[in-house]
Design a protein around this motif. Structure first.
Motif, short mmCIF file in Angstrom:
data_model
loop_
_atom_site.label_atom_id
_atom_site.label_comp_id
_atom_site.label_asym_id
_atom_site.label_seq_id
_atom_site.Cartn_x
_atom_site.Cartn_y
_atom_site.Cartn_z
N ASP A 22 0.81 -1.22 0.00
CA ASP A 22 0.00 0.00 0.00
C ASP A 22 0.85 1.27 0.00
OD1 ASP A 22 -2.41 -1.44 0.08
OD2 ASP A 22 -2.24 -1.70 2.24
N ASP A 23 2.11 1.16 0.39
CA ASP A 23 3.00 2.32 0.44
C ASP A 23 3.98 2.36 -0.72
OD1 ASP A 23 1.81 3.04 2.85
OD2 ASP A 23 3.25 1.92 4.04
N LEU A 24 3.76 1.52 -1.74
CA LEU A 24 4.75 1.38 -2.82
C LEU A 24 5.08 2.71 -3.48
CD1 LEU A 24 6.50 -0.39 -4.65
CD2 LEU A 24 4.47 -0.82 -6.06
N GLY A 25 4.06 3.48 -3.85
CA GLY A 25 4.31 4.76 -4.52
C GLY A 25 5.10 5.71 -3.66
N GLY A 26 4.75 5.80 -2.39
CA GLY A 26 5.46 6.68 -1.47
C GLY A 26 6.89 6.28 -1.26
N VAL A 27 7.14 4.96 -1.14
CA VAL A 27 8.51 4.46 -0.94
C VAL A 27 9.38 4.83 -2.14
CG1 VAL A 27 9.91 2.36 -0.83
CG2 VAL A 27 7.89 2.59 0.62
N LEU A 28 8.87 4.63 -3.34
CA LEU A 28 9.67 4.91 -4.53
C LEU A 28 9.93 6.41 -4.68
CD1 LEU A 28 8.10 2.45 -7.14
CD2 LEU A 28 9.96 2.08 -5.53
N ALA A 29 8.97 7.23 -4.28
CA ALA A 29 9.17 8.68 -4.34
C ALA A 29 10.14 9.14 -3.26
CB ALA A 29 7.84 9.39 -4.20
N ASP A 30 9.97 8.64 -2.04
CA ASP A 30 10.83 9.05 -0.92
C ASP A 30 12.28 8.68 -1.15
OD1 ASP A 30 8.63 10.05 0.35
OD2 ASP A 30 8.39 8.37 1.73
N GLU A 31 12.50 7.55 -1.78
CA GLU A 31 13.87 7.07 -2.01
C GLU A 31 14.44 7.59 -3.33
OE1 GLU A 31 15.56 5.62 0.23
OE2 GLU A 31 13.92 5.25 1.65
N ARG A 32 13.72 8.50 -3.97
CA ARG A 32 14.17 9.15 -5.20
C ARG A 32 14.37 8.19 -6.37
NH1 ARG A 32 18.46 13.72 -2.86
NH2 ARG A 32 17.03 14.57 -1.30
N ILE A 33 13.68 7.07 -6.30
CA ILE A 33 13.71 6.14 -7.42
C ILE A 33 12.84 6.67 -8.55
CG2 ILE A 33 13.08 3.81 -8.17
CD1 ILE A 33 13.79 2.92 -5.28
N SER A 34 11.71 7.27 -8.17
CA SER A 34 10.81 7.84 -9.17
C SER A 34 10.12 9.07 -8.61
CB SER A 34 9.77 6.79 -9.61
OG SER A 34 8.87 7.36 -10.54
N HIS A 35 10.73 10.26 -8.83
CA HIS A 35 10.10 11.51 -8.42
C HIS A 35 8.81 11.75 -9.18
CE1 HIS A 35 12.93 13.11 -5.61
NE2 HIS A 35 13.94 13.08 -6.45
N SER A 36 8.85 11.46 -10.47
CA SER A 36 7.72 11.81 -11.34
C SER A 36 6.57 10.82 -11.25
CB SER A 36 8.20 11.89 -12.79
OG SER A 36 8.55 10.59 -13.27
N GLY A 37 6.87 9.62 -10.75
CA GLY A 37 5.85 8.58 -10.74
C GLY A 37 5.68 7.90 -12.09
N LYS A 38 6.58 8.23 -13.04
CA LYS A 38 6.50 7.66 -14.38
C LYS A 38 7.15 6.27 -14.34
CE LYS A 38 5.50 8.07 -18.80
NZ LYS A 38 4.11 7.97 -19.24
N LEU A 39 6.34 5.25 -14.22
CA LEU A 39 6.81 3.89 -14.04
C LEU A 39 6.17 2.96 -15.07
CD1 LEU A 39 6.34 3.79 -10.18
CD2 LEU A 39 8.58 3.74 -11.32
N ALA A 40 6.91 1.92 -15.45
CA ALA A 40 6.35 0.84 -16.25
C ALA A 40 6.15 -0.35 -15.31
CB ALA A 40 7.30 0.46 -17.39
N VAL A 41 4.93 -0.81 -15.20
CA VAL A 41 4.63 -1.91 -14.27
C VAL A 41 4.30 -3.16 -15.08
CG1 VAL A 41 3.27 -2.68 -12.30
CG2 VAL A 41 3.70 -0.22 -12.64
N ALA A 42 5.14 -4.19 -14.91
CA ALA A 42 4.91 -5.47 -15.58
C ALA A 42 4.18 -6.39 -14.61
CB ALA A 42 6.24 -6.09 -15.99
N VAL A 43 3.06 -6.94 -15.04
CA VAL A 43 2.27 -7.82 -14.19
C VAL A 43 1.93 -9.10 -14.94
CG1 VAL A 43 1.23 -5.97 -12.82
CG2 VAL A 43 0.09 -6.73 -14.89
#
Length: 353
Positions: A22-43
């Motif tokens: 549930d915190d995935l987006g926040g973790v990636l933003a906080d750790e500067r992995i993805s500031h923009s939120g522009k991600l490719a999600v493979a499922v």
């Protein structure tokens, strides 16, 4: 004075806890992995797709890609689809096949990977290897380690129990793999990376010695951490040696000789590890390993995964051919069918019913 240190390839983020998804987006933003939120999600079309509705609100800038399977062609198609998307990172959400496809695709287009496994079936969730089916059978491809690993204990506890049990077998097999590495050092002078060996050994021992089961968050935490540490150990050593010895050679032999009937990777590795420990004369350790595997519902005899003893003998004799150049107890003993048969009978007696 020289600085006698080394850089260790490891994830920037390792988040293992209940509710982590549930915190995935926040973790990636906080750790500067993805500031923009522009991600490719493979499922996958299975577990990953079922979680999409839950995850999508926290990743509003993501594009979603459904992956058909775990083949090299699937991974190449995924890379082609994502190319040109100007993403910050690739997120692999699903089981081992999807994580491996995402690893390969991310490496192919030069993006970091965030691994979000939905089960704990094996140590590939944080390893520098993508295992993919190809026209020749199955291949292992070197890739960078994931930049982040996010494991939601609630999600993995809800996965089919067999997948979690398989991860136990894979983790426990580290103990046998390290013993093979030490044998190669003594007999062949093969260099051991002490840090990688320590990480892999302690990961295996932690699972082997833990009294809990797959329904306990404490045990799942230890298992998840063990699988992550094993992947990092492989990165430290530069190959799969810390986690792959006779146990994995036997596993590969099952896969190659009986491709339509092979069991789960971790099931075969656990069985191979218990037998390999017996072969090297570590009879008490073999019996204890078999006892732990049984307690978790894992096989310790070939019949328990649908193979006859004769098919097991064939797999053990063939196993050294699966990893040319690797020295384990199997290469050391150079066993023939009659010898394997006799040792197997002793093993069965030693581990009890």
């Amino acid at each position: 004075m020289p600085v006698l240190t080394r850089l260790i390839p490891s994830p920037v983020v390792v988040d293992i806890r209940a509710g982590a998804l549930d915190d995935l987006g926040g973790v990636l933003a906080d750790e500067r992995i993805s500031h923009s939120g522009k991600l490719a999600v493979a499922v996958s079309g299975g577990s990953g797709a079922r979680l999409r509705d839950r995850v999508a609100p926290s990743l509003p800038g993501a594009d979603w890609y459904e992956v058909g399977g775990g083949t090299l062609d699937d991974a190449i198609k995924l890379a082609g689809a994502m190319k040109g998307g100007h993403y910050d990172a690739v997120v692999g959400l699903g089981g081992g096949k999807i994580i491996d496809c995402a690893k390969f695709a991310a490496a192919r287009i030069g993006l970091p990977l965030v691994a979000v496994p939905t089960n704990l079936a094996h140590d590939g969730l944080c390893s520098p290897v993508a295992t993919l089916d190809n026209d020749a059978g199955r291949g292992s491809y070197g890739v960078p380690n994931p930049i982040a690993v996010v494991i939601d204990l609630d999600v993995v506890r809800a996965a089919p129990a067999r997948f979690v049990r398989a991860g136990i077998g894979d983790a426990v097999s580290n103990v046998s793999a390290i013993a093979d590495w030490e044998l190669a050092n003594r007999i062949k002078g093969e260099k051991i990376d002490g840090l990688a060996a320590a990480m892999a050994r302690q990961a295996g021992e932690a699972v082997l010695r833990h009294p809990g089961g797959i329904g306990d968050n404490d045990f799942l935490q230890v298992l998840a951490e063990a699988l992550v540490l094993t992947g990092i150990a492989m990165s430290v050593s530069g190959d799969s040696r810390p986690a792959s010895g006779a146990c994995h050679e036997i596993n590969h032999a099952f896969d190659l000789l009986f491709p339509e009937r092979a069991a789960a990777h971790g099931e075969q590795c656990g069985l191979g590890a218990a037998f390999a420990m017996y072969l090297r004369g570590a009879h008490e350790e073999s019996a204890h390993m078999a006892e732990v595997l049984r307690r978790h519902g894992l096989p310790v005899l070939p019949e328990e995964i649908g193979f006859t003893p004769e098919e097991f003998f064939r797999a053990v004799e063939f196993a050294p051919q699966t990893r040319p150049g690797r020295y384990t107890i199997l290469e050391h003993l150079d066993l023939k069918t009659d010898q394997i048969k006799d040792l197997y009978a002793d093993y069965v007696k030693a581990i009890g019913s």
